[in-house]
Design a protein around this motif. Structure first.
Motif, short mmCIF file in Angstrom:
data_model
loop_
_atom_site.label_atom_id
_atom_site.label_comp_id
_atom_site.label_asym_id
_atom_site.label_seq_id
_atom_site.Cartn_x
_atom_site.Cartn_y
_atom_site.Cartn_z
N ASN A 89 -2.34 16.08 -3.76
CA ASN A 89 -3.70 15.85 -4.26
C ASN A 89 -4.07 16.73 -5.43
O ASN A 89 -5.23 17.13 -5.59
N GLN A 107 0.83 -1.21 0.00
CA GLN A 107 0.00 0.00 0.00
C GLN A 107 0.88 1.27 0.00
O GLN A 107 0.82 2.10 0.92
N LYS A 148 -8.67 -0.30 -8.35
CA LYS A 148 -9.89 0.07 -7.63
C LYS A 148 -10.38 -1.08 -6.75
O LYS A 148 -10.92 -0.85 -5.68
N ASN A 162 2.57 4.99 -0.84
CA ASN A 162 2.02 6.33 -1.03
C ASN A 162 1.94 6.69 -2.52
O ASN A 162 1.04 7.43 -2.94
N SER A 179 -8.75 -1.22 -3.29
CA SER A 179 -8.98 -0.07 -2.39
C SER A 179 -7.68 0.70 -2.15
O SER A 179 -7.40 1.14 -1.04
N TYR A 180 -6.91 0.85 -3.22
CA TYR A 180 -5.63 1.56 -3.12
C TYR A 180 -5.87 3.05 -2.86
O TYR A 180 -6.61 3.70 -3.60
N LYS A 181 -5.24 3.58 -1.83
CA LYS A 181 -5.46 4.98 -1.42
C LYS A 181 -4.34 5.91 -1.87
O LYS A 181 -4.43 7.13 -1.70
N GLY A 182 -3.26 5.34 -2.43
CA GLY A 182 -2.14 6.17 -2.84
C GLY A 182 -2.38 6.83 -4.18
O GLY A 182 -3.47 6.77 -4.75
N LYS A 183 -1.34 7.49 -4.70
CA LYS A 183 -1.43 8.19 -5.97
C LYS A 183 -0.66 7.43 -7.05
O LYS A 183 0.32 6.74 -6.76
N TYR A 225 -2.99 10.31 -11.53
CA TYR A 225 -2.96 11.68 -11.04
C TYR A 225 -2.02 12.55 -11.86
O TYR A 225 -2.04 13.78 -11.73
#
Length: 224
Positions: free
Chosen positions: A131, A57, A80, A59, A83-87, A109
């Motif tokens: 972000n 997981q 997706k 960053n 549930s990957y939360k990084g960029k 991104y």
């Protein structure tokens, strides 16, 4: 400015020499105080990349679009389910507008051309970690050219669909998830009339179900 906290990174690139160059560049940034980068994994295929990302997981994911096995666009899509939360920052040799558009549409991104990595990578990483979207001028030009083309196609398609005011009201309630009975109650009409309006809407949208009608209405901007 990149955060001073450690930034975990996974490199997904099937060219060993280019991957080694990225490691050297990231070490250079770390040694110069830009940030503390920790490369927690390297992969040269989609499956290996997805396994690493699920475990680590990170960053940040630096992703090539063409891999020995699999491809970057499919990798982005399958992230997706993890549930990957990084960029994700794409590093690619492809300058074609279709590749750039598809990568950004799939969830990247930022997009950096490989021959610009030495001069743009640091700014690109700082931007996505804050972000924000990173598109250098030479990339944003082709991206927005295709974006406007797709947008105009959608507008043209929507303008070709002529719904009555009542059909628009029924469609609005349909998108909200209302049943035929609820729509009838809200609009003070009979359930039979609701069904008749839905039949007309389905025909005009060229769909066969409530779900398809909702998806197409949202895609064409026929409702909010």
């Amino acid at each position: 400015m990149i955060t001073k906290l450690p930034v975990s990174i996974v490199l997904v690139e099937d060219e060993p020499r280019f991957r080694a160059g990225l490691l050297t560049l990231l070490n250079f940034y770390s040694n110069n105080g830009n940030a503390e980068f920790q490369v927690v994994g390297e992969a040269d295929s989609m499956d290996a990349a997805l396994n690493l990302i699920a475990q680590q997981q990170p960053n940040l994911l630096l992703l090539d679009l063409e891999l020995a096995q699999g491809d970057g666009i499919t990798t982005l899509t399958r992230l997706k389910s993890l549930s990957y939360k990084g960029k994700v920052l794409v590093l690619s040799g492809h300058e074609e507008e279709e590749w750039i558009f598809r990568a950004m549409q799939a969830g990247a991104y930022g997009y950096v051309l490989k021959d610009r990595v030495a001069t743009q990578l640091c700014d690109a990483i700082a931007t996505v970690l804050n972000n924000q979207i990173y598109l250098a001028p030479e990339v944003s030009t082709v991206f927005f050219r295709l974006f406007h083309s797709y947008t105009q196609t959608t507008i043209d398609a929507a303008q070709g669909i002529h719904l009555t005011e009542r059909e628009k009201e029924v469609l609005e309630w349909l998108v909200k998830g209302a049943s035929n009975e609820q729509i009838a109650s809200e609009l003070y009409i009979t359930v039979a009339t609701v069904k008749a309006h839905l039949t007309a809407i389905f025909e005009k949208l060229k769909v066969n179900s409530r779900t398809q009608a909702i998806v197409k209405a949202l895609k064409l901007g026929l409702t909010q």
